[in-house]
Enzyme design. Structure first.
Site, PDB file in Angstrom:
ATOM      1  N   THR A 151      17.453  -9.965  28.687  1.00  0.00           N
ATOM      2  CA  THR A 151      18.610  -9.079  28.786  1.00  0.00           C
ATOM      3  C   THR A 151      18.196  -7.623  29.008  1.00  0.00           C
ATOM      4  OG1 THR A 151      19.783 -10.541  27.293  1.00  0.00           O
ATOM      5  CG2 THR A 151      20.648  -8.323  27.503  1.00  0.00           C
ATOM      6  N   GLY A 190      14.642  -9.114  19.597  1.00  0.00           N
ATOM      7  CA  GLY A 190      14.193  -8.916  18.228  1.00  0.00           C
ATOM      8  C   GLY A 190      12.697  -8.675  18.203  1.00  0.00           C
ATOM      9  N   GLU A 433      23.132 -15.541  23.808  1.00  0.00           N
ATOM     10  CA  GLU A 433      22.791 -16.819  24.447  1.00  0.00           C
ATOM     11  C   GLU A 433      23.971 -17.392  25.234  1.00  0.00           C
ATOM     12  OE1 GLU A 433      19.839 -18.159  24.724  1.00  0.00           O
ATOM     13  OE2 GLU A 433      19.020 -16.476  23.587  1.00  0.00           O
TER      14      GLU A 433
END
Lengths: 666, 666
Positions: A151, A190, A433
């Site tokens: 992303t 993350g 997702e």
């Protein structure tokens, strides 16, 4: 906080008509699985220093991160030490299936979460043999910490829109990674911000000015010794979020950053030294990882919803409020039928979602085996199922989790209840997702295709086969679970047919296919949902039938009551659709309401037993309202006293601001 | 971040067919009101140091509080300085009606919020003439800081259940305040923890062993000079919450704490020196404050929803994602009809709720005047309306706010979007000031009573009059707003009638009235909701008709489109009820879907204009996604860079934990 258990909870536990332990074994997949899970939890949670003394919500954002790193390292080692070397991989997976062990340590998730969830799967799925050997060893031993960056700040679901480029330079045999714009910055992964030193980066590959699609690259981000970002790499964290604040989500930008040729992960496509590009034959293989992640999300929803239901139901058994009858004490709020209406569906939904996840998981394994043999026939069905199941279960779980939270009144608003944080984790799944509406429209596309195939007599995949059933007028409605499943299928057929008619209408008005699709999309999403509801309900029922034959009669009866509750609840929720597309009558509806009220009454005495059976340790619930002993008020006060603001009777701001202000001097 | 405005937003603003300024004036209640509001905002927000340099989400819990006190003092003085002395009280109130000025300073509310919202109203409503004079002066000048304490750790909505006692001692002419149990501790009041030094405490009054009901007492909590809690008073904060973290919510316990007799607020009841208790004649007067607070809540929902819609719609105009057509650029996500479906209803709902709040407010004023004359006839209707309007509007706003947030994808999950925090403030309203289900059942009680009165031919209050309309079979359905309003009324009648039948059924089975009521309560809540939907919709329509006659034609057309959208949206949402209780047909439904899709298309070009007209300054939106210039990505990055974690390239935890861990030394 010694052994004393709240009197109301004691009574509830005596009332329960089935063996709670038996249900726990069933949910875990057998006695052994329960014991393995418990042993692991015992061992890990006895590690000193692993649990917070001061709840993390009192720390600053930076302190939260630092504390999480301290614990992540400790937690990982404790998990290593506690692992039973005699267990097979399968046993370990089964024990982990229902475990939320890391939730006991991280209310807001671990900064290492991406290592196992994305980095290692990306290596496994996208690296060639030699690469895999090298990187897997380093990652599995935590010699390096990695993440996965797809992303971008300006680009999400639409992969072809990614802007990061990887340009091959055959002279130096290197790829040049570059972020041409601000919106090209990777954003969200993350551990990317300050934790990871490696990353699998998805970038748009160009060779000799020609696009070769989006490809994965293993990129070293930071010096292994100093942890400083390498030249040409810009890293940072993206800032505070609704949840996942200890996950260290980051951004990543490249300034003409060069990496060696062998850092492209070459399982599915290769770049030779001279710049020759070889595409893999089966580009559909990468679908697998995506589906895998969605199966895990569905399973995670079942577990989180179980946790939320446990907290809300134990609290509702302890909390006494208002008056039902004069001269009687305030009743447990669990005795209010409106409260039962809010809570019992959460238990049933957790079972339904869990069984659907297991079922989807075996389908995934079967299709993956087929894929390895080159057979891709069932991939579209698997993909369509994973899309809508991910979307509907995350959305349902989010709604029910908030309903459970608000059903705890003001105390559910306290962070010490843990309900707000759990919601934060759940609702994130609605947009990550694959954003839910986008996923629903992907399933809709399969449904429309299947519907058209059915019209022309072609055979359909099993979960869509009902689309070709000849409907001879409106079949007679029956108020049974099977009747309701049939009804939901009729609704799906009706809605798909309406959406298709809507597309045709817009086409005939002169709109292009894309605009006609867009204009019909609200109805297409509704069609997708109806299909998914039929799938979830029929799978829930058939999986209960398949898996409960050896259980004791009292337990089986309760499990079937939950199936019935689930079916009737959704019938009453979706009445408009059923009235439009089936022959259900007003009389049927009145009877269903009676049945629903009776079911709530039947489940009531077993409610606490049902959530006890989820078998969450207090550390995993991490909630003042949900602990096994039900000492809600003592815990609320004890947690409040941990607030650093309570360490001093007078805060310094009084002398600095309040006093001069009240004296008119400010 | 200079003047440059996002190109897409520029185009949107050109497309708008009505005069945005004109709509702002309409929403504010006139040109003058808009100008007064803007002037106040300008003046206050130009105060140096009032806006945070480092967003508060990066601070520790304690630092957040200290920073909030610093700002609260400054904000209050700035408001005082900025106030226009020439404005009447009415003008000030009008200017404040739509203002969220304090949101620019406090993302999570002010620690002084309770002074104006509860402490001063409690003095006004419950102190006698002499007391009022004394306390109002001190409170209005902020010589003292006060709050209002009713809720206890173990007791909420049910006021008679409160445990705190005030026992009169005629020998010393004192009340002895005491918390007999842990659950008797006051819990929740804002500013109670470390800020307030006075508090209006609701306690159960006993004189000579006899209960005299729940009464209000003015209690000094802290020494005015040292701010130390007085002897016999235990104070602290209740800990971190989902929102309102800068409000300093506290707990309060008493240990035989004595206060003078004149500290009981004696407007509505008196205790004489010798212990004689005199109850006020009209105990219903205290209802007034409760209704007032609920009207304010409904109005607040309209404002917050407008804020959320502004952020989500501007972002959706800027964000481009996926592909509709090959070879065309990624479209603005606002062009997806599914996105319009999620967002436009939020604009319409903000208008609907705002007009309903204004209407309820004038009803409140009329009834209050009647009350002063001793006429309590219309109080039950007002109470029933305030209950269900508070419940339905908070619940709708919460749902729509989350839908707007998730419609912004991952970026809506960032705290810098401000959407999570606004949701935190909104959802709190679902459980405070009367838990929503409890309130819905209170309205249901009025409805059942009215329904039974209608059966016996008695006249009904205006908003329930439709319950006595004779229904001659199922009237012909029409797809118009009026037809829909009629339909919702039919649904309400049908549902109330079904709930009443359900109660009768359980009574005939031998259940006592209370159990029969409880068993029917899911249906009673549904009946209450149906009634409320009919009220909101019909009020929305009639208030638009009443207030827009002088507006320009283009603007009126748009405002009526929103009314229609609102009506059709809820018809499609509540189709099950309408199919059961009205004569709506499948053909009507198909047509309504067409109408709905057409309305979305009509509103699309005006969407940005509609939210621009809410006229929120960027400081009040406080959102990276919602600013007027639409520079979303620049702002996201700029905010991220403010995170203290980004101040250093390598966090200390690397050396302390990560490095030794990766080297296998930890």
């Amino acid at each position: 906080m010694a052994a004393k258990i709240n009197e109301d909870l004691l009574k509830e536990r005596k009332k329960c008509v089935f063996d709670v332990q038996e249900l726990t074994y069933y949910l875990d997949g057998g006695v052994q699985a329960t014991e393995n899970r418990r042993k692991l939890e015992d061992r890990v949670l006895s590690t000193k220093g692993l649990l917070d003394e001061i709840p993390e919500e009192y720390l600053s954002h930076k302190e939260k991160y630092e504390n999480a790193i301290r614990k992540a390292v400790m937690f990982y080692r404790a998990m290593q030490k506690a692992a039973d070397p005699n267990l097979s991989e399968q046993d370990k997976a089964t024990a982990a299936y229902r475990s939320l062990l890391s939730s006991a340590v991280f209310k807001d998730n671990s900064p290492f979460a991406l290592q196992l969830a994305m980095f290692i799967p990306a290596i496994v799925g996208q690296a060639d043999e030699e690469q895999r050997k090298y990187w897997l060893k380093r990652a599995s031993n935590f010699e390096i910490i990695g993440t996965y960056a797809q992303t971008e700040l300006g680009h999400g679901t639409f992969i072809r829109g990614l802007e990061t480029t990887a340009t091959y330079d055959p002279k130096t045999e290197e790829f040049i990674l570059h972020s041409p714009t601000l919106t090209a910055y990777k954003w969200w992964p993350g551990s990317l911000a300050h934790t990871a030193n490696y990353c699998v980066v998805m970038a748009h590959l160009y060779i000799n000015g020609k696009s070769c699609g989006i490809q994965p690259f293993m990129v070293q981000l930071r010096d292994e010794d100093t942890h400083l970002p390498l030249p040409g790499i810009k890293l940072g964290e993206i800032g505070a979020k609704l949840g996942f604040n200890t996950v260290n989500n980051g951004f990543l930008g490249f300034e003409q950053h060069r990496i060696k040729r062998d850092r492209m992960l070459m399982k599915n496509a290769q770049v030779l030294k001279d710049g020759t590009f070889k595409r893999s034959l089966n580009s559909k293989l990468t679908y697998g990882t995506m589906v895998y992640v969605r199966v895990m999300i569905v399973n995670g929803m079942a577990n989180q919803l179980a946790r939320v239901a446990t907290i809300a139901i134990r609290y509702s058994a302890v909390r006494r409020q208002s008056q039902l009858k004069p001269d009687e004490p305030e009743p447990q709020i669990l005795d209010y039928v409106t409260q039962q209406h809010k809570l019992f569906i959460a238990i049933a939904s957790s079972h339904a979602i869990s069984l659907n996840a297991k079922w989807l998981w075996s389908l995934y394994n079967r299709v993956t085996k087929d894929l390895e043999k080159g057979n891709t026939d069932d991939l579209p069905e698997l993909h369509a199922l994973a899309c809508c199941l991910k979307a509907v279960t995350t959305s349902d779980t989010a709604t029910m989790s908030e309903r459970c939270r608000t059903s705890c009144g003001g105390h559910g608003y306290m962070l010490s209840s843990n309900l707000p944080q759990i919601y934060g984790l759940i609702t994130a799944a609605c947009t990550y997702e694959g954003e839910n509406t986008v996923l629903m429209l992907q399933t809709a596309r399969s449904l429309v295709k299947a519907y058209e195939q059915a019209q022309s007599g072609k055979p359909l995949s099993p979960t869509m086969a009902y689309l070709s059933e000849k409907s001879t007028g409106k079949q007679k409605w029956t108020n049974t679970v099977d009747g309701i499943i049939q009804g939901f299928r009729k609704v799906a057929v009706g809605k798909i047919s309406a959406a298709v008619a809507c597309i045709k209408k817009y086409r005939s008005k002169g709109f292009c296919p894309e605009d006609a699709w867009n204009k019909s999309s609200v109805q297409l999403v509704a069609a997708s949902e109806a299909h998914c509801r039929a799938v979830i309900l029929s799978t829930y029922k058939s999986e209960v039938e398949r898996t409960t034959s050896t259980l004791s009669e009292p337990l089986r009866r309760v499990l079937y009551q939950l199936v019935e509750l689930y079916a009737v609840y959704w019938t009453l929720e979706k009445l408009g659709d059923l009235l439009l597309y089936t022959s259900i009558s007003e009389g049927d509806v009145l009877q269903l309401r009676d049945i629903y009220e009776e079911l709530l009454e039947k489940i009531r005495p077993n409610a606490v037993g049902l959530v006890d059976a989820f078998d969450f340790r207090d550390e995993i619930l991490n909630s003042t309202l949900g602990a096994y002993d039900g000492r809600v008020y003592e815990r609320l006060m004890a947690e409040a006293l941990k607030s650093p603001l309570n360490a001093e009777p007078v805060n310094q701001s009084f002398h600095k601001y309040l006093k001069p202000f009240m004296q008119g001097k400010l």
